[in-house]
Design a protein around this motif. Structure first.
Motif, PDB file in Angstrom:
ATOM      1  N   GLU A   8       4.182  -6.355  -1.993  1.00 27.84           N
ATOM      2  CA  GLU A   8       4.300  -7.811  -1.927  1.00 27.84           C
ATOM      3  C   GLU A   8       5.340  -8.239  -0.910  1.00 27.84           C
ATOM      4  OE1 GLU A   8       5.048  -9.161  -5.860  1.00 27.84           O
ATOM      5  OE2 GLU A   8       3.088  -8.536  -6.630  1.00 27.84           O
ATOM      6  N   LEU A   9       6.463  -7.505  -0.863  1.00 34.11           N
ATOM      7  CA  LEU A   9       7.505  -7.859   0.099  1.00 34.11           C
ATOM      8  C   LEU A   9       7.040  -7.627   1.532  1.00 34.11           C
ATOM      9  CD1 LEU A   9      10.723  -6.456  -1.620  1.00 34.11           C
ATOM     10  CD2 LEU A   9      10.172  -8.850  -1.173  1.00 34.11           C
ATOM     11  N   VAL A  10       6.325  -6.531   1.773  1.00 29.79           N
ATOM     12  CA  VAL A  10       5.835  -6.246   3.123  1.00 29.79           C
ATOM     13  C   VAL A  10       4.798  -7.285   3.541  1.00 29.79           C
ATOM     14  CG1 VAL A  10       4.508  -4.611   4.521  1.00 29.79           C
ATOM     15  CG2 VAL A  10       6.336  -3.787   3.059  1.00 29.79           C
ATOM     16  N   ASP A  11       3.898  -7.668   2.626  1.00 31.64           N
ATOM     17  CA  ASP A  11       2.909  -8.699   2.944  1.00 31.64           C
ATOM     18  C   ASP A  11       3.591 -10.035   3.249  1.00 31.64           C
ATOM     19  OD1 ASP A  11       0.903  -6.875   2.555  1.00 31.64           O
ATOM     20  OD2 ASP A  11       0.469  -7.494   0.493  1.00 31.64           O
ATOM     21  N   PHE A  12       4.604 -10.375   2.441  1.00 31.09           N
ATOM     22  CA  PHE A  12       5.350 -11.621   2.662  1.00 31.09           C
ATOM     23  C   PHE A  12       6.047 -11.584   4.021  1.00 31.09           C
ATOM     24  CE2 PHE A  12       9.370 -13.990   2.352  1.00 31.09           C
ATOM     25  CZ  PHE A  12       8.883 -15.255   2.072  1.00 31.09           C
ATOM     26  N   PHE A  13       6.642 -10.427   4.342  1.00 25.88           N
ATOM     27  CA  PHE A  13       7.317 -10.258   5.630  1.00 25.88           C
ATOM     28  C   PHE A  13       6.338 -10.490   6.778  1.00 25.88           C
ATOM     29  CE2 PHE A  13       8.589  -7.431   9.152  1.00 25.88           C
ATOM     30  CZ  PHE A  13       9.864  -7.914   9.411  1.00 25.88           C
ATOM     31  N   HIS A  14       5.123  -9.952   6.657  1.00 29.06           N
ATOM     32  CA  HIS A  14       4.122 -10.141   7.712  1.00 29.06           C
ATOM     33  C   HIS A  14       3.739 -11.607   7.846  1.00 29.06           C
ATOM     34  CE1 HIS A  14       0.582  -9.694  10.195  1.00 29.06           C
ATOM     35  NE2 HIS A  14      -0.142 -10.280   9.257  1.00 29.06           N
ATOM     36  N   ARG A  15       3.543 -12.297   6.725  1.00 34.92           N
ATOM     37  CA  ARG A  15       3.155 -13.706   6.783  1.00 34.92           C
ATOM     38  C   ARG A  15       4.257 -14.563   7.406  1.00 34.92           C
ATOM     39  NH1 ARG A  15       1.508 -12.572   1.467  1.00 34.92           N
ATOM     40  NH2 ARG A  15       3.238 -13.799   0.616  1.00 34.92           N
ATOM     41  N   GLN A  16       5.505 -14.199   7.161  1.00 31.11           N
ATOM     42  CA  GLN A  16       6.623 -14.982   7.681  1.00 31.11           C
ATOM     43  C   GLN A  16       6.891 -14.722   9.155  1.00 31.11           C
ATOM     44  OE1 GLN A  16       8.650 -17.347   5.925  1.00 31.11           O
ATOM     45  NE2 GLN A  16       6.857 -17.219   4.596  1.00 31.11           N
ATOM     46  N   THR A  17       6.636 -13.521   9.614  1.00 33.59           N
ATOM     47  CA  THR A  17       7.042 -13.138  10.979  1.00 33.59           C
ATOM     48  C   THR A  17       5.880 -12.860  11.920  1.00 33.59           C
ATOM     49  OG1 THR A  17       7.114 -10.771  10.451  1.00 33.59           O
ATOM     50  CG2 THR A  17       9.114 -12.066  10.009  1.00 33.59           C
ATOM     51  N   GLY A  18       4.693 -12.536  11.362  1.00 34.99           N
ATOM     52  CA  GLY A  18       3.574 -12.157  12.215  1.00 34.99           C
ATOM     53  C   GLY A  18       3.672 -10.730  12.715  1.00 34.99           C
ATOM     54  N   ILE A  19       4.720 -10.010  12.299  1.00 38.64           N
ATOM     55  CA  ILE A  19       4.883  -8.613  12.725  1.00 38.64           C
ATOM     56  C   ILE A  19       3.868  -7.743  11.987  1.00 38.64           C
ATOM     57  CG2 ILE A  19       6.442  -6.626  12.711  1.00 38.64           C
ATOM     58  CD1 ILE A  19       8.767  -8.595  12.925  1.00 38.64           C
ATOM     59  N   PRO A  20       3.098  -6.902  12.694  1.00 42.02           N
ATOM     60  CA  PRO A  20       2.139  -6.007  12.023  1.00 42.02           C
ATOM     61  C   PRO A  20       2.834  -5.168  10.954  1.00 42.02           C
ATOM     62  CG  PRO A  20       1.783  -5.980  14.392  1.00 42.02           C
ATOM     63  CD  PRO A  20       3.073  -6.734  14.161  1.00 42.02           C
ATOM     64  N   SER A  21       2.310  -5.178   9.733  1.00 38.26           N
ATOM     65  CA  SER A  21       2.937  -4.493   8.609  1.00 38.26           C
ATOM     66  C   SER A  21       1.855  -3.856   7.748  1.00 38.26           C
ATOM     67  CB  SER A  21       3.752  -5.474   7.767  1.00 38.26           C
ATOM     68  OG  SER A  21       4.677  -6.204   8.570  1.00 38.26           O
ATOM     69  N   ILE A  22       2.012  -2.583   7.458  1.00 40.32           N
ATOM     70  CA  ILE A  22       0.991  -1.840   6.709  1.00 40.32           C
ATOM     71  C   ILE A  22       1.627  -1.121   5.530  1.00 40.32           C
ATOM     72  CG2 ILE A  22      -0.647   0.078   6.790  1.00 40.32           C
ATOM     73  CD1 ILE A  22      -1.241  -0.638   9.654  1.00 40.32           C
ATOM     74  N   ASN A  23       0.992  -1.238   4.375  1.00 43.91           N
ATOM     75  CA  ASN A  23       1.391  -0.475   3.198  1.00 43.91           C
ATOM     76  C   ASN A  23       0.555   0.792   3.125  1.00 43.91           C
ATOM     77  OD1 ASN A  23       3.280  -2.336   1.742  1.00 43.91           O
ATOM     78  ND2 ASN A  23       1.505  -3.685   1.808  1.00 43.91           N
ATOM     79  N   ALA A  24       1.197   1.946   3.133  1.00 43.27           N
ATOM     80  CA  ALA A  24       0.501   3.223   2.980  1.00 43.27           C
ATOM     81  C   ALA A  24       0.700   3.702   1.553  1.00 43.27           C
ATOM     82  CB  ALA A  24       1.043   4.252   3.969  1.00 43.27           C
ATOM     83  N   ARG A  25      -0.388   3.822   0.822  1.00 41.70           N
ATOM     84  CA  ARG A  25      -0.329   4.251  -0.584  1.00 41.70           C
ATOM     85  C   ARG A  25      -0.549   5.758  -0.664  1.00 41.70           C
ATOM     86  NH1 ARG A  25      -4.525  -0.376  -2.596  1.00 41.70           N
ATOM     87  NH2 ARG A  25      -3.099  -2.168  -2.625  1.00 41.70           N
ATOM     88  N   LEU A  26       0.524   6.503  -0.858  1.00 42.14           N
ATOM     89  CA  LEU A  26       0.434   7.954  -0.952  1.00 42.14           C
ATOM     90  C   LEU A  26       0.089   8.377  -2.375  1.00 42.14           C
ATOM     91  CD1 LEU A  26       1.864   7.556   1.746  1.00 42.14           C
ATOM     92  CD2 LEU A  26       3.384   9.444   1.166  1.00 42.14           C
ATOM     93  N   PHE A  27      -0.913   9.225  -2.501  1.00 42.74           N
ATOM     94  CA  PHE A  27      -1.262   9.745  -3.810  1.00 42.74           C
ATOM     95  C   PHE A  27      -0.421  11.006  -4.062  1.00 42.74           C
ATOM     96  CE2 PHE A  27      -4.190   6.449  -3.493  1.00 42.74           C
ATOM     97  CZ  PHE A  27      -4.786   6.241  -4.731  1.00 42.74           C
ATOM     98  N   ASN A  28      -0.866  11.944  -4.865  1.00 44.39           N
ATOM     99  CA  ASN A  28      -0.018  13.075  -5.269  1.00 44.39           C
ATOM    100  C   ASN A  28       0.090  14.096  -4.146  1.00 44.39           C
ATOM    101  OD1 ASN A  28      -0.985  11.707  -7.754  1.00 44.39           O
ATOM    102  ND2 ASN A  28       0.258  13.257  -8.760  1.00 44.39           N
ATOM    103  N   VAL A  29       1.191  14.032  -3.414  1.00 48.25           N
ATOM    104  CA  VAL A  29       1.389  14.908  -2.259  1.00 48.25           C
ATOM    105  C   VAL A  29       1.835  16.296  -2.730  1.00 48.25           C
ATOM    106  CG1 VAL A  29       2.561  15.176  -0.051  1.00 48.25           C
ATOM    107  CG2 VAL A  29       2.068  12.888  -0.937  1.00 48.25           C
TER     108      VAL A  29
END
Length: 244
Positions: A91-112
């Motif tokens: 949520e924070l990364v998505d909010f950051f992208h909406r506020q700044t327009g900076i490309p932002s991606i959440n990578a969801r790592l499963f069981n490494v």
């Protein structure tokens, strides 16, 4: 913490989450820390990548750290910090992208999985009990999890660094899930020995979700593929510890 890129523009910011089951601690500590780290990024204008789930690739197997090193040059600053619970982090990364327009991606790592794992997950717990001196002492045996080798995770993170996505949440997993019983059976086959299991009540978690398996289709559209199936991932891990 020291902010990279003071003498120039930072191209990539890394923000690594640390899962925490205590909501109060998340709100008091991890969320403010994340906001503190995101604030200077507004001015440095990097591309933010958040590996949600906390994978310590630098301490794990093979080419993971070496491959990522090619992004650590004088012209690229990578910000590696530990912060929020996965949901709040996205949520924070998505909010950051909406506020700044900076490309932002959440990578969801499963069981490494891989050598030198430091988190107390199922596979390290099993490895600590090998060679067996009796039945393996484990918790819940039925819930299934998606296991992915560290090198495949590194390839996934690199694919996200090189892609044209501007805002997304992307799963990095094998796309297949296995129970603890299936994991132990696969290890026993590689060791050419029959492993037995005791499901110990004090090791069982009441809230274990029955099946966590990734849909990695979005990552595959970026040209990524999982190169190590469960057997190969376990074989490489066991080989490191001279157990295979």
């Amino acid at each position: 913490p020291q902010v990279p890129g003071e003498s120039g523009q930072s191209d990539v910011g890394w923000h690594d989450t640390v899962p925490d089951q205590n909501p109060g601690r998340v709100l008091r500590t991890f969320v403010p820390r994340s906001m503190y780290m995101f604030h200077p990024l507004r001015h440095l204008r990097p591309m933010c990548r958040e590996p949600a789930g906390g994978c310590a690739l630098d301490g794990m197997a093979g080419r993971g750290a070496k491959e990522l090193d090619r992004f650590r040059d004088p012209n690229i600053s990578i910000l590696c910090v530990a912060s929020v619970h996965d949901g709040q982090g996205e949520e924070l990364v998505d909010f950051f992208h909406r506020q700044t327009g900076i490309p932002s991606i959440n990578a969801r790592l499963f069981n490494v999985v891989g050598p030198r794992e430091t988190n107390p997950h199922l596979l390290p717990d099993i490895l600590d009990q090998l060679p067996p001196k009796g039945a393996l002492q484990l918790g819940n045996l039925v819930p299934k999890r998606d296991y992915i080798y560290a090198d495949d995770v590194a390839d996934g993170l690199i694919a996200l660094l090189e892609c044209d996505l501007t805002s997304a949440s992307v799963n990095i997993g094998s796309g297949k899930s296995y129970s603890a019983s299936e994991l132990v059976a696969a290890i026993g086959k590689l060791m050419d020995t029959e492993l037995t299991i005791d499901s110990v009540p004090e090791r069982q978690r009441a809230g274990d979700r029955p099946n966590l398996c990734s849909d990695n289709s979005r990552l595959r559209t970026l040209g990524w593929k999982c190169k190590n199936d469960l057997s190969e991932s376990l074989k490489r891990t066991l080989s490191h510890y001279k157990l295979g």
